[in-house]
Design a protein around this motif. Structure first.
Motif, PDB file in Angstrom:
ATOM      1  N   VAL A  89     -61.144  26.044  34.962  1.00 14.88           N
ATOM      2  CA  VAL A  89     -61.823  24.856  35.490  1.00 14.88           C
ATOM      3  C   VAL A  89     -63.311  25.165  35.607  1.00 14.88           C
ATOM      4  N   VAL A  90     -64.151  24.292  35.025  1.00 17.69           N
ATOM      5  CA  VAL A  90     -65.609  24.453  35.060  1.00 17.69           C
ATOM      6  C   VAL A  90     -66.223  23.195  35.653  1.00 17.69           C
ATOM      7  N   VAL A  91     -67.134  23.373  36.610  1.00 13.50           N
ATOM      8  CA  VAL A  91     -67.926  22.262  37.145  1.00 13.50           C
ATOM      9  C   VAL A  91     -69.394  22.684  37.109  1.00 13.50           C
ATOM     10  N   THR A  92     -70.273  21.730  36.883  1.00 16.44           N
ATOM     11  CA  THR A  92     -71.690  22.065  36.772  1.00 16.44           C
ATOM     12  C   THR A  92     -72.557  20.902  37.215  1.00 16.44           C
ATOM     13  N   ALA A  93     -73.738  21.231  37.707  1.00 15.24           N
ATOM     14  CA  ALA A  93     -74.789  20.258  37.997  1.00 15.24           C
ATOM     15  C   ALA A  93     -76.090  20.835  37.470  1.00 15.24           C
ATOM     16  N   GLY A  94     -76.839  20.010  36.757  1.00 14.89           N
ATOM     17  CA  GLY A  94     -78.075  20.499  36.144  1.00 14.89           C
ATOM     18  C   GLY A  94     -79.197  19.496  36.275  1.00 14.89           C
ATOM     19  N   TRP A  95     -80.375  19.944  35.838  1.00 16.16           N
ATOM     20  CA  TRP A  95     -81.570  19.112  35.899  1.00 16.16           C
ATOM     21  C   TRP A  95     -82.400  19.362  34.650  1.00 16.16           C
ATOM     22  N   ARG A  96     -82.826  18.281  34.006  1.00 16.68           N
ATOM     23  CA  ARG A  96     -83.710  18.396  32.858  1.00 16.68           C
ATOM     24  C   ARG A  96     -85.146  18.437  33.373  1.00 16.68           C
ATOM     25  N   VAL A  97     -85.710  19.647  33.457  1.00 17.95           N
ATOM     26  CA  VAL A  97     -87.050  19.820  34.004  1.00 17.95           C
ATOM     27  C   VAL A  97     -88.074  19.159  33.088  1.00 17.95           C
ATOM     28  N   PHE A  98     -88.008  19.504  31.841  1.00 11.87           N
ATOM     29  CA  PHE A  98     -88.761  18.849  30.781  1.00 11.87           C
ATOM     30  C   PHE A  98     -87.775  18.578  29.650  1.00 11.87           C
ATOM     31  N   ARG A  99     -88.206  17.836  28.661  1.00 10.94           N
ATOM     32  CA  ARG A  99     -87.278  17.506  27.583  1.00 10.94           C
ATOM     33  C   ARG A  99     -86.683  18.744  26.910  1.00 10.94           C
ATOM     34  N   PRO A 100     -87.451  19.822  26.675  1.00 13.09           N
ATOM     35  CA  PRO A 100     -86.843  21.003  26.031  1.00 13.09           C
ATOM     36  C   PRO A 100     -86.154  21.958  27.007  1.00 13.09           C
ATOM     37  N   TRP A 101     -86.269  21.745  28.327  1.00 19.71           N
ATOM     38  CA  TRP A 101     -85.808  22.754  29.288  1.00 19.71           C
ATOM     39  C   TRP A 101     -84.835  22.137  30.276  1.00 19.71           C
ATOM     40  N   GLU A 102     -83.646  22.741  30.353  1.00 17.73           N
ATOM     41  CA  GLU A 102     -82.621  22.313  31.298  1.00 17.73           C
ATOM     42  C   GLU A 102     -82.155  23.515  32.110  1.00 17.73           C
ATOM     43  N   VAL A 103     -81.836  23.279  33.369  1.00 16.79           N
ATOM     44  CA  VAL A 103     -81.301  24.334  34.234  1.00 16.79           C
ATOM     45  C   VAL A 103     -80.001  23.832  34.853  1.00 16.79           C
ATOM     46  N   TYR A 104     -79.069  24.753  35.054  1.00 22.63           N
ATOM     47  CA  TYR A 104     -77.751  24.392  35.562  1.00 22.63           C
ATOM     48  C   TYR A 104     -77.293  25.390  36.623  1.00 22.63           C
ATOM     49  N   LEU A 105     -76.499  24.891  37.557  1.00 26.54           N
ATOM     50  CA  LEU A 105     -75.661  25.712  38.410  1.00 26.54           C
ATOM     51  C   LEU A 105     -74.221  25.412  38.019  1.00 26.54           C
ATOM     52  N   ALA A 106     -73.454  26.449  37.712  1.00 26.44           N
ATOM     53  CA  ALA A 106     -72.099  26.251  37.195  1.00 26.44           C
ATOM     54  C   ALA A 106     -71.124  27.163  37.912  1.00 26.44           C
ATOM     55  N   GLY A 107     -69.943  26.646  38.163  1.00 23.48           N
ATOM     56  CA  GLY A 107     -68.874  27.440  38.754  1.00 23.48           C
ATOM     57  C   GLY A 107     -67.626  27.370  37.897  1.00 23.48           C
ATOM     58  N   THR A 108     -66.950  28.494  37.756  1.00 20.11           N
ATOM     59  CA  THR A 108     -65.731  28.572  36.946  1.00 20.11           C
ATOM     60  C   THR A 108     -64.634  29.251  37.755  1.00 20.11           C
ATOM     61  N   ARG A 109     -63.456  28.681  37.709  1.00 17.54           N
ATOM     62  CA  ARG A 109     -62.278  29.316  38.290  1.00 17.54           C
ATOM     63  C   ARG A 109     -61.231  29.446  37.215  1.00 17.54           C
ATOM     64  N   GLN A 110     -60.753  30.662  36.999  1.00 20.98           N
ATOM     65  CA  GLN A 110     -59.698  30.890  36.012  1.00 20.98           C
ATOM     66  C   GLN A 110     -58.479  31.468  36.703  1.00 20.98           C
ATOM     67  N   ILE A 111     -57.355  30.794  36.517  1.00 23.91           N
ATOM     68  CA  ILE A 111     -56.070  31.215  37.068  1.00 23.91           C
ATOM     69  C   ILE A 111     -55.148  31.535  35.901  1.00 23.91           C
ATOM     70  N   VAL A 112     -54.427  32.649  36.001  1.00 23.31           N
ATOM     71  CA  VAL A 112     -53.607  33.093  34.871  1.00 23.31           C
ATOM     72  C   VAL A 112     -52.175  33.316  35.313  1.00 23.31           C
ATOM     73  N   GLY A 113     -51.268  33.162  34.363  1.00 24.92           N
ATOM     74  CA  GLY A 113     -49.874  33.474  34.614  1.00 24.92           C
ATOM     75  C   GLY A 113     -49.646  34.972  34.665  1.00 24.92           C
ATOM     76  N   SER A 114     -48.491  35.363  35.151  1.00 28.87           N
ATOM     77  CA  SER A 114     -48.214  36.792  35.353  1.00 28.87           C
ATOM     78  C   SER A 114     -48.220  37.574  34.045  1.00 28.87           C
ATOM     79  N   ALA A 115     -47.672  36.990  32.981  1.00 31.44           N
ATOM     80  CA  ALA A 115     -47.650  37.698  31.702  1.00 31.44           C
ATOM     81  C   ALA A 115     -49.062  37.838  31.138  1.00 31.44           C
ATOM     82  N   ALA A 116     -49.883  36.784  31.264  1.00 35.00           N
ATOM     83  CA  ALA A 116     -51.265  36.866  30.790  1.00 35.00           C
ATOM     84  C   ALA A 116     -52.067  37.847  31.622  1.00 35.00           C
ATOM     85  N   LEU A 117     -51.822  37.892  32.917  1.00 35.47           N
ATOM     86  CA  LEU A 117     -52.547  38.819  33.787  1.00 35.47           C
ATOM     87  C   LEU A 117     -52.198  40.257  33.462  1.00 35.47           C
TER      88      LEU A 117
END
Length: 355
Positions: A308-336
């Protein structure tokens, strides 16, 4: 036909032919004919920089890691001359392979070719040959539009490559109804040489059911890959379906990919399902979220990843964007058990500059 070639640094235009009353000055001959035909050259640059804090759940407790990183550096040059086109994209990568500590000059960032193709295009037809973008991954990634935050699910899971050595042909359907495309590739992706003699074939159909209407941003995608991978010529077939919304302020998508053959094992199947939305509710404010379920082995229920990924960002100028992003990854027992460091929280501050 005049010869067309690409020059990475700059285009040097050939002088016009002298008239009878003037004599052109002598010039040193070019080492290559690149840049002598008067075509248009368009340079480009894209840089991602980030600070990441990762909290990994382990048997011994929570392990904390933090790092500054440059996940993407792309330098490109595109050239056009009438209907002829060419493009070269260089990307920075670590010189050491996974599991190695030393590469070139320690573990320096070095440049490799991400794209290098020439082709012919018209309003209806586009043909490319060389190191070319594949068909499915770029379409989904462009709809997601937040590559600085996360790669497309097909690329992130390594189910499909974003580029490969081969040939693609694309034709637009009449009345803006979409496009059809086909590609023939080595099948190992642009980062690997071909390990077997078989070629992969990818076909894709894009349908826009309501061109020119309120539902014009709605696009349906269907694609299939028939091929193999690895020295053992293992089965690597893929089928993908997607419903994409490519609006100006809102982009969204639902995608599903089924894989016959995973990790160079033709007897293992897997699948990916995802939903995402990216929006600019007010000017310069960039919001996004994505939920991804990856069933690494369809025959083992516990061999799965939920990301799961969520993010919030801001376009400071047209060529420049900044983001704060959070990721949560949950795995099954076999994958872990197979990937012990895959259960984590990830918090990142990301900068994207593109010209």
């Amino acid at each position: 036909m005049r010869k067309v070639a690409l020059v990475v640094a700059a285009a040097v235009f050939a002088p016009s032919v002298a008239s009878a009353q003037t004599v052109a000055p002598l010039q040193a001959p070019n080492a290559t004919a690149a840049g002598t035909t008067g075509f248009a050259v368009h340079p480009g640059l894209e840089v991602f920089a980030q600070y990441a804090l990762r909290l990994t759940n382990t048997d011994a407790g929570v392990q904390t890691d933090n790092v500054f990183d440059v996940p993407r550096v792309h330098a490109s040059v595109a050239a056009t001359y009438e209907n002829v086109r060419a493009r070269v994209v260089l990307e920075a990568v670590r010189s050491a392979s996974e599991g190695s500590l030393l590469g070139v000059a320690g573990d320096s960032l070095i440049l490799r070719v991400r794209e290098a193709w020439g082709g012919w295009s018209s309003p209806r037809v586009d043909v490319r040959a060389g190191v070319v973008p594949t068909l499915t991954v770029p379409e989904i990634e462009s709809a997601w539009g937040l590559r600085a935050v996360a790669a497309s699910s097909q690329e992130a899971t390594r189910m499909m490559a974003p580029a490969d050595l081969g040939l693609t042909a694309r034709m637009a359907l009449p009345r803006g109804l979409g496009a059809v495309a086909v590609g023939v590739f080595n099948g190992e992706g642009y980062a690997q040489r071909e390990f077997n003699r078989s070629k992969n074939v990818e076909g894709m159909v894009l349908l826009r059911p309501a061109p020119g209407g309120a539902l014009e941003p709605l696009v349906f995608l269907a694609s299939a890959v028939f091929g193999s991978s690895g020295a053992g010529d293992s089965q690597a077939n893929r089928a993908t379906g997607a419903a994409l919304w490519r609006g100006t302020r809102i982009r969204a998508g639902l995608t599903f990919t089924w894989a016959w053959g995973v990790d160079d094992r033709g007897d293992r199947n897997g699948w990916i399902a995802e939903g995402f939305v990216a929006a600019e509710p007010v000017q310069r404010l960039l919001l996004g979220a994505r939920v991804l379920r990856w069933q690494h082995d369809a025959g083992v229920d516990a061999d799965h990843f939920t990301n799961v990924v969520v993010t919030a960002g801001w376009r400071v100028f047209r060529p420049w964007e900044v983001y704060l992003a959070g990721t949560r990854q949950i795995v099954g027992s076999a994958a872990l058990q197979a990937t012990p460091a895959s259960d984590f929280w990830d918090l990142r501050a990301v900068s994207r500059v593109v010209f």
